[in-house]
Design an enzyme around this catalytic site. Structure first.
Site, PDB file in Angstrom:
ATOM      1  N   THR A 113      -6.895  11.571   3.488  1.00  0.00           N
ATOM      2  CA  THR A 113      -6.033  10.496   2.349  1.00  0.00           C
ATOM      3  C   THR A 113      -7.660  10.122   1.448  1.00  0.00           C
ATOM      4  OG1 THR A 113      -7.107   8.563   3.772  1.00  0.00           O
ATOM      5  CG2 THR A 113      -4.627   9.945   3.971  1.00  0.00           C
ATOM      6  N   PHE A 133      -2.352  -1.046  -5.885  1.00  0.00           N
ATOM      7  CA  PHE A 133      -3.439  -0.887  -6.868  1.00  0.00           C
ATOM      8  C   PHE A 133      -3.126   0.254  -7.644  1.00  0.00           C
ATOM      9  CE2 PHE A 133      -7.348  -4.335  -7.521  1.00  0.00           C
ATOM     10  CZ  PHE A 133      -6.187  -5.066  -8.888  1.00  0.00           C
ATOM     11  N   LEU A 167      -2.715  -0.717   3.699  1.00  0.00           N
ATOM     12  CA  LEU A 167      -3.618  -1.001   2.572  1.00  0.00           C
ATOM     13  C   LEU A 167      -4.547  -0.396   3.380  1.00  0.00           C
ATOM     14  CD1 LEU A 167      -4.005  -4.751   1.249  1.00  0.00           C
ATOM     15  CD2 LEU A 167      -2.611  -3.050   0.160  1.00  0.00           C
ATOM     16  N   THR A 175      -0.133   6.041  -1.790  1.00  0.00           N
ATOM     17  CA  THR A 175      -0.404   7.161  -1.472  1.00  0.00           C
ATOM     18  C   THR A 175      -0.512   6.917  -0.007  1.00  0.00           C
ATOM     19  OG1 THR A 175      -2.991   5.745  -1.071  1.00  0.00           O
ATOM     20  CG2 THR A 175      -2.181   6.984  -3.341  1.00  0.00           C
ATOM     21  N   TYR A 187     -16.647   4.913  13.623  1.00  0.00           N
ATOM     22  CA  TYR A 187     -15.407   4.141  13.479  1.00  0.00           C
ATOM     23  C   TYR A 187     -14.897   3.547  14.822  1.00  0.00           C
ATOM     24  CZ  TYR A 187     -10.768   3.905  11.116  1.00  0.00           C
ATOM     25  OH  TYR A 187     -10.097   3.223  10.922  1.00  0.00           O
ATOM     26  N   PHE A 214      -0.392   7.168   4.210  1.00  0.00           N
ATOM     27  CA  PHE A 214       0.268   6.779   5.332  1.00  0.00           C
ATOM     28  C   PHE A 214       1.593   6.127   4.223  1.00  0.00           C
ATOM     29  CE2 PHE A 214      -2.620   8.310   8.112  1.00  0.00           C
ATOM     30  CZ  PHE A 214      -2.405   9.000   9.260  1.00  0.00           C
ATOM     31  N   GLY A 225       0.657  -1.035   0.311  1.00  0.00           N
ATOM     32  CA  GLY A 225       0.098  -0.308  -0.386  1.00  0.00           C
ATOM     33  C   GLY A 225       0.751   0.931   0.183  1.00  0.00           C
ATOM     34  N   LYS A 279     -10.286  -2.613  12.511  1.00  0.00           N
ATOM     35  CA  LYS A 279      -9.000  -2.499  13.499  1.00  0.00           C
ATOM     36  C   LYS A 279      -8.909  -3.397  15.179  1.00  0.00           C
ATOM     37  CE  LYS A 279      -7.385   0.924  10.502  1.00  0.00           C
ATOM     38  NZ  LYS A 279      -7.111   0.351   9.697  1.00  0.00           N
TER      39      LYS A 279
END
Ligand code: NAI
Length: 396
Positions: free
Chosen positions: A274, A73, A138, A50, A234, A52, A47, A243
């Site tokens: 982001t 990707f 990712l 872009t 979240y 982080f 990943g 997470k």
């Protein structure tokens, strides 16, 4: 062609190759200005194009002179149609690495697949032998499971009850109430399959079995906690379950690395603009208030500042990596400062369409969002014709 931003909701369908290159160069300059970091020398970033992940690749390469392999990707350009920004970022990164005499190769494809894992392992064997650090960064809404072939989609929903709160359309600045219905059916399971720890472990297992992990190997994956204002959608929502799973997986991976004296960490990072975060309702309003206050108190950081601090002051600061009571590295410490959070809550209650540009940093949000796609950089002439057909040297 002359490339202009074309916004569609929280997506921009164009990207500017020269602007993206400027973004990468600015991040490299920042890392160089902070001095060398005694970090890993052979690094894989999953990943890496872009956000982080890109910041991690830049920090390893230009902070520690590391050889880097990046997996991502991204959409290549076609005549008259720009590539996705991560493509242009990766092209610029490889060009800058090459100028600096640093090894850098990239693999564009689905990191969740067995094929891309194997391709990466083959490249490591061929060029680097072993890897000292894997950054797993990712962010994806979808994963096709390599064993079952089933495609799972993640959802960003609360659990148990409808969540109603304020949100902002950051393009128009309009503040409205939004109601998000709770998840149902397999939503939690699917979100955990896409954004939880399973794929991270699959990468490390595959690499270990192939003998490409070095003694003292380290791997880091990124997580988020955030404030009580956003927790329903979240950390206590479906993505939070993923997470939790990611954080638990760090321990399982560490156990599996004992013979290598290896270690898996989760680093909890700050909320930033982001492509991944702008898709989450409520978060843009939170970020615009957060940015305003952190910029005022001089503690604001972007991805590159966050990752520089992660490397220099956590991962490579000494013999012991400082972690919290759950074993996590924390670089969200300045965001979660209690006084700051209390101020955000107060502003949150007051926020309206009329006052947000004053009490929040809506302009900063928009500017960061434009920057993601290579727009709004000083020193770039956006009225000049540019070649959209930029190739990534190691992919071409
Ligand atoms: P991003 O959207 O900027 O980057 C995602 C990366 O994943 C890109 O390089 C993209 O090409 C790659 N990718 C996506 N699907 C892929 C696939 N199937 N195969 C190969 N590559 C693929 O995301 P961002 O925000 O940098 O997120 C990275 C991690 O950081 C995530 O785990 C996220 O939850 C975490 N994080 C993000 C925060 C934020 O506010 N943005 C805060 C704290 C943690």
């Amino acid at each position: 062609m002359i490339i202009e931003p074309r916004m569609r909701g929280f997506i921009c369908t164009t990207a500017h190759p020269v602007g993206c290159a400027q973004n990468v160069k600015n991040q490299i300059e920042y890392i160089k200005s902070k001095g060398k970091i005694e970090g890993a020398k052979r690094v894989l970033v999953i990943g890496s194009s872009t956000g982080f992940g890109l910041a991690s690749r830049i920090t390893s390469a230009f902070g520690s002179d590391a050889s880097t392999i990046g997996v991502f990707f991204e959409k290549p350009p076609s005549e008259g149609k720009t590539a996705s920004p991560g493509w242009y970022n990766s092209a610029a990164f490889e060009n800058e690495a090459s100028k600096a005499g640093l090894y850098a190769k990239s693999i564009n494809g689905d990191a969740f697949s067995n094929e891309i894992k194997q391709q990466t392992i083959d490249l490591i064997k061929q060029d680097l032998g072993q890897i000292d650090l894997v950054i797993y960064s990712l962010a994806s809404p979808v994963r096709t499971h390599p064993t079952t072939g089933v495609t799972h989609r993640s959802v960003l929903k609360p659990i148990g009850a409808t969540y109603t709160n304020k949100t902002v359309d950051f393009h128009s600045g309009k503040v409205t109430d939004i109601s998000i219905a709770p998840c149902e059916g397999d939503d939690i399971e699917n979100t955990v399959i896409v954004m939880g720890g399973e794929d991270w472990k699959m990468w490390i297992d595959a690499m270990k079995n192939a003998g490409v992990l070095a003694q003292g190997f380290t791997t880091v994956s990124y997580s988020y906690i955030g404030s009580s204002l956003t927790e329903a959608v979240y950390r206590k929502g479906t993505i939070g379950r993923a997470k939790d799973d990611m954080e638990a997986t760090a321990f399982t991976i560490t156990d599996s690395l004992s013979d290598l004296n290896g270690k898996a960490y989760v680093s909890v990072n700050k909320a930033l603009v982001t492509q991944a975060s702008s898709a989450i309702p409520v978060i843009p309003l939170y970020i615009s208030l957060l940015y305003k206050l952190m910029k005022e108190e001089g503690t604001h950081e972007g991805c590159i500042e966050q990752i520089q601090r992660l490397y220099a002051q956590r991962l490579y600061a000494g013999d012991n990596v400082p972690v919290d009571d759950k074993g996590r590295i924390r670089i969200d410490d300045w965001e979660l400062n209690e006084t700051l959070q209390a101020k955000i809550s107060k502003l949150w209650a007051q926020a309206t369409t009329e006052n947000l540009s004053e009490i929040g940093d809506l302009q900063g949000y928009r500017s960061d969002f434009h920057n993601l796609f290579g727009f709004g950089f000083q020193g770039v002439d956006y009225n000049t014709e540019v070649n959209e057909m930029v190739g990534i040297p190691s992919i071409s």
